[in-house]
Enzyme design. Structure first.
Site, mmCIF file in Angstrom:
data_model
loop_
_atom_site.group_PDB
_atom_site.id
_atom_site.type_symbol
_atom_site.label_atom_id
_atom_site.label_comp_id
_atom_site.label_asym_id
_atom_site.label_seq_id
_atom_site.Cartn_x
_atom_site.Cartn_y
_atom_site.Cartn_z
ATOM 1 N N LYS A 191 0.826 -1.207 -0.162
ATOM 2 C CA LYS A 191 -0.020 -0.198 -0.140
ATOM 3 C C LYS A 191 0.820 1.398 -0.077
ATOM 4 O O LYS A 191 1.807 1.328 0.700
ATOM 5 C CB LYS A 191 -1.008 -0.119 1.128
ATOM 6 C CG LYS A 191 -1.867 -1.213 1.293
ATOM 7 C CD LYS A 191 -2.756 -1.251 2.452
ATOM 8 C CE LYS A 191 -2.031 -1.781 3.671
ATOM 9 N NZ LYS A 191 -2.967 -1.976 4.838
ATOM 10 N N THR A 263 -8.965 8.441 8.484
ATOM 11 C CA THR A 263 -8.404 7.106 8.035
ATOM 12 C C THR A 263 -8.044 6.139 9.150
ATOM 13 O O THR A 263 -7.371 5.363 8.668
ATOM 14 C CB THR A 263 -6.995 7.597 7.697
ATOM 15 O OG1 THR A 263 -6.378 8.463 8.695
ATOM 16 C CG2 THR A 263 -6.954 8.770 6.471
ATOM 17 N N GLY A 265 -8.787 2.963 10.673
ATOM 18 C CA GLY A 265 -9.064 1.596 10.300
ATOM 19 C C GLY A 265 -9.011 1.352 8.752
ATOM 20 O O GLY A 265 -9.585 0.512 8.262
ATOM 21 N N THR A 266 -8.371 2.208 8.228
ATOM 22 C CA THR A 266 -8.160 2.072 6.586
ATOM 23 C C THR A 266 -7.797 0.793 6.067
ATOM 24 O O THR A 266 -8.192 -0.009 5.520
ATOM 25 C CB THR A 266 -7.439 3.365 5.865
ATOM 26 O OG1 THR A 266 -7.922 4.479 6.253
ATOM 27 C CG2 THR A 266 -7.567 3.265 4.640
ATOM 28 N N GLY A 267 -6.511 0.489 6.791
ATOM 29 C CA GLY A 267 -5.900 -0.842 6.493
ATOM 30 C C GLY A 267 -6.856 -2.257 6.615
ATOM 31 O O GLY A 267 -6.848 -3.076 5.778
ATOM 32 N N CYS A 268 -7.331 -2.018 8.021
ATOM 33 C CA CYS A 268 -8.412 -3.243 8.348
ATOM 34 C C CYS A 268 -9.426 -3.237 7.271
ATOM 35 O O CYS A 268 -9.960 -4.369 6.910
ATOM 36 C CB CYS A 268 -9.019 -2.786 9.659
ATOM 37 S SG CYS A 268 -7.972 -2.452 10.959
#
Lengths: 556, 556
Positions: A191, A263, A265-268
């Protein structure tokens, strides 16, 4: 695929919680729901957390993690899964042990496992203990379908294996993705949210790597000059680029950078969305394109929550149905909503004085005669409305259906003329009858709706008449059947009229009418605006029907 | 109310988990999401569980429960909350301590707290230890807005206080609800799913209690004879009745009983739905009517999951948007989808040989003359299409907008005539030109769509022409600006044509056109069926546009 798997594929998250709801298992379950997937979850750790940071962590014993996994895998057919925060080496070993037991040891591969190698929270809290990193690489990565590190996680993983770690450019990202692939996963989604790049960088790297594919979301897509917002130097605009390294090749996913603090929690959320897309059978490229746009719009449509880095909006892709799904106990939800939504005027229509007096046999003869004369004139509009419906239809069955109704009306008119003759009205008299304003209003409204709208609106306009007379017919029939009923059947001059509308022939037409509007609302679920339009037409016609009987009573 | 609170009110669950995802916190979060509420969650206990039973329970220490609550309440403005499985006395005391600290001690009342007094799982597993029941009554009930016990939970609570416990009839339910109210909550929703009753029972009890209100969902509603499915004895049909005892009075909520094994998590889901409805400001009666229908449809639309009592369907009320929400980075999502969805034919249209030859100045003169003659004939259809749009419009602004376009076309025709004159074509020649089949096909298709559909379809039909010429104009302008461009501007006989479509005047019209179709798609988000209809019209017109230039090149 079973019905459940096709409609709502079951997916699982193995991760930690975020009590404030923006990240972790909470974000995963919200994302699963927004993708209409059925979500199960195995809790590896709990955090007391909010948008400002992580306040405390609690981890259940590894045996309990194992038992949660067994409970899910014994019972639910999981199509894809993800891991998030795994906390420590013991938890990772517990997860790997059960996955091997249920899959590898039984000669099956783990269904699409997306591993989000969460190590540190945005706020700097350690979410994976140092000694656990190597365990994750050695034991979990070989089971992993897709690994989704961000810049710092990738750097940590690479440095662990003495590979060149620093990622500062797109070229670094490509190299890092290649190196990460050597650690075991089948594919890498590196990412790029923490890197500042531009389309100029993308153009440079594709020049030296012509085999690279580039997916541009909302960015300089071909033949879309009319959608480009004028910018002084679009090629240097800041964008986000994710790099997907898959067996089928390498793809760059470019999208505009959004300046936002929402942003958390974006990765989860990204890995949870990937799981859903893979469970639905998408390729990893399609899954990535859709999942990256899901988080992009989630960030851009976020509503402010909390004092720190707020959560993205997990629900931007959802709308709530205006008309419930039809079920065995509620096979006609749309008609029910129409009647409920216009209950007052509908009651005034179907329990009109005209109907009550008619059922009691007390309706003045001249009122009934006025009514059947005007009804004759109304039927001409009604036939024309169905002719217009036929002209607006686009399939032979729908053209036939509308035409059948015209034929039925023409047949009804013959019966009507015979019926009028019984009441001493000649055909010449019918033709010479001046049209009452109530008749013109109703008839012309049908044709106006027919001119203005599509077939659905015209069908709605014709429904209130069909269904209302059906309701009157059934109501009077039911009331007449009661002991000591107020409905007079013996010697009532209007008995035939009641029998006609309560009878099987007319009621069949009512059933077809109800099925038609219900099928329409199920096939093309109306938005709230469209539902209100349909209800508005239904209500207007209900009012015009009431006005028609007012006219008869008042000889207007 | 802030934007976030109005759009997505924040709610919280304090409960236990169900790893398999059908009940507990997982069901709560799914329900919150399906109601478009923002969900936070405090984990009091974890269970390893599936549809066949509870395999293990793990509870974090009370201090950690307290910390989770603090993390949420310090940061998120919670509008309503629920408690589910609270496991033991220590946990309950921890919850109560923090709620008092954040609310009562600060002189505020706890926002709508729905207490689902979960004691035993459907499969018989104890979820609340025996000594905890009294703590719940004494400490938590006084903070409770609405208590939602089922039959066995109510009996347990009543027996604890030596009140008459056994609940076997509607009369027992009324008495029990009254007695439970004395235990502290402001209102009681006593659930009747475990009792077998009929409308005859409801009629009996309303006769002796005339102050009772009855809400009949999908049952014998007034003036809906046409929707009653014929049954031999409807009054004795098995139904479910919930009793709501609120300060505003007592209401019975009756609905059909569904024979289903998909009931895992029904209680959790009901209380979670109540929380969402209360957070949105509904009265407790409205909240109950909506929440009971939500679980009713959830059970009836459940898809099979697991080997035991499967979960209900939490997502039956949701649909996924066909067109994403418009955002700052993607202000024209609908137009983008249209172009992406028809990329091949769109490219053949906007990069047509006709356009390329024109831009290079190599287009044969007779082709251009053929084109502008036919374009004149096409514009007559185009003006009529907008006249039809005006006739189909329902507001003065939309009537004016369509009329303005007619005027613009008429003005353009004058320019067109002057332009034709420059190419040696007289007005008499224009009028005498036979119409090419490609012109007839396109023009008549516009009017056919106009006859068939509503204004949205007619607007779609007119868009491909407007936007396509805009795209051609901008593309040629961009290409012409490149060094050593293939576009010839010096001495190109067609330069004025290029300048016209790339110019500000025409591009303004394109912008208005884009805004119009975008506003349409945002105001009335299309269902998948409707979206495909719109895209189908767009694609047809794109094809007809390409055919128009084929005709010019081939002098057909």
């Amino acid at each position: 695929m079973s019905r459940s798997a096709a409609e709502q594929p079951a997916v699982m998250t193995i991760a930690g919680t975020d009590s404030s709801g923006g990240a972790g298992i909470q974000a995963d379950l919200k994302t699963f729901t927004a993708h209409l997937c059925y979500g199960a979850s195995v809790h590896v750790a709990l955090t007391a957390q909010n948008t400002t940071g992580v306040q405390a962590v609690h981890a259940p014993p590894p045996e309990f993690i194992e038992q949660q996994l067994r409970s899910v895998l014994d019972d639910v057919d999981i199509k894809a899964m993800k891991t998030g925060m795994l906390f420590d080496a013991k938890s990772i070993r517990a997860v790997v042990r059960i996955l091997k037991l249920y899959y590898s040891d039984r000669g099956r591969s783990v269904p699409f496992l997306v591993c989000d190698p969460v190590c540190v929270s945005t706020s700097g809290h350690t979410l994976l203990q140092a000694d656990a990193v190597e365990v994750m690489i050695k034991e979990l990565f070989p089971l992993t379908y897709l690994l989704t590190p961000n810049k710092s996680e990738a750097e940590l993983l690479l440095s662990q294996h003495d590979l060149q770690a620093s990622i500062e450019s797109l070229e670094d990202m490509l190299r890092a993705a290649d190196d990460l692939l050597k650690l075991g996963p089948q594919a890498i989604l590196l990412k790029g949210g923490h890197l500042t790049v531009s389309m100029r960088d993308v153009e440079r790297i594709t020049l030296s790597n012509p085999e690279l594919r580039v997916v541009r979301s909302i960015l300089f897509e071909e033949n879309m000059e009319i959608l480009q917002v004028a910018e002084p130097d679009p090629a240097s605009k800041e964008i986000v680029v994710d790099v997907l390294r898959a067996p089928s090749g390498t793809t760059l996913f470019a999208r505009p950078r959004v300046n936002s603090t929402s942003t958390h929690g974006t990765g989860c959320t990204l890995s949870a969305a990937l799981v859903c897309n893979l469970a639905r059978g998408m390729t990893v490229e399609d899954a990535t394109r859709e999942a990256t746009m899901y988080i992009h719009l989630g960030i851009e449509t976020a509503v402010p929550i909390g004092k720190g880095y707020g959560p993205l909006n997990h629900m931007h892709s959802l709308t709530v149905r205006s008309v419930p799904r039809a079920t065995a106990s509620n096979p006609h939800p749309f008609t029910r909503l129409l009647i409920q939504g216009t209950a007052g005027i509908w009651k005034e229509y179907v329990e009109h004085q005209f109907v009550k007096q008619l059922a009691q046999g007390t309706l003045p003869r001249e009122c009934f005669i006025h009514f059947i004369k005007q009804d004759y004139l109304y039927l001409r509009y009604y036939a024309r409305a169905y002719a217009l419906l036929a002209a607006k239809s686009s399939t032979f069955p729908s053209i036939k259906s509308a035409t059948d109704t015209i034929i039925n009306v023409i047949t009804e008119v013959e019966t009507h003329k015979a019926f009028c003759a019984q009441w001493g009205i000649t055909e010449a008299e019918l033709l010479a009858t001046p049209e009452s304003p109530a008749t013109t209003a109703y008839g012309a409204y049908l044709l106006d709706v027919g001119l203005q709208g599509d077939t659905s609106k015209l069908i709605m306009a014709c429904a209130a008449c069909l269904l209302g007379y059906g309701e009157v017919g059934l109501w009077l029939k039911k009331e007449a059947a009661r002991p000591h009923s107020w409905v007079v059947t013996e010697g009532n001059a209007y008995k035939q009229w009641m029998d006609d509308y309560g009878g099987e022939h007319y009621q069949n037409a009512v059933r077809v009418g109800i099925e038609t509007i219900e099928a329409m609302a199920q096939a093309d679920p109306p938005s709230p605006v469209r539902f209100e339009e349909w209800k508005g037409i239904w209500e207007r016609c209900t009012r015009l029907e009431k006005g028609f009987w007012d006219m008869a009573i008042n000889l207007a």
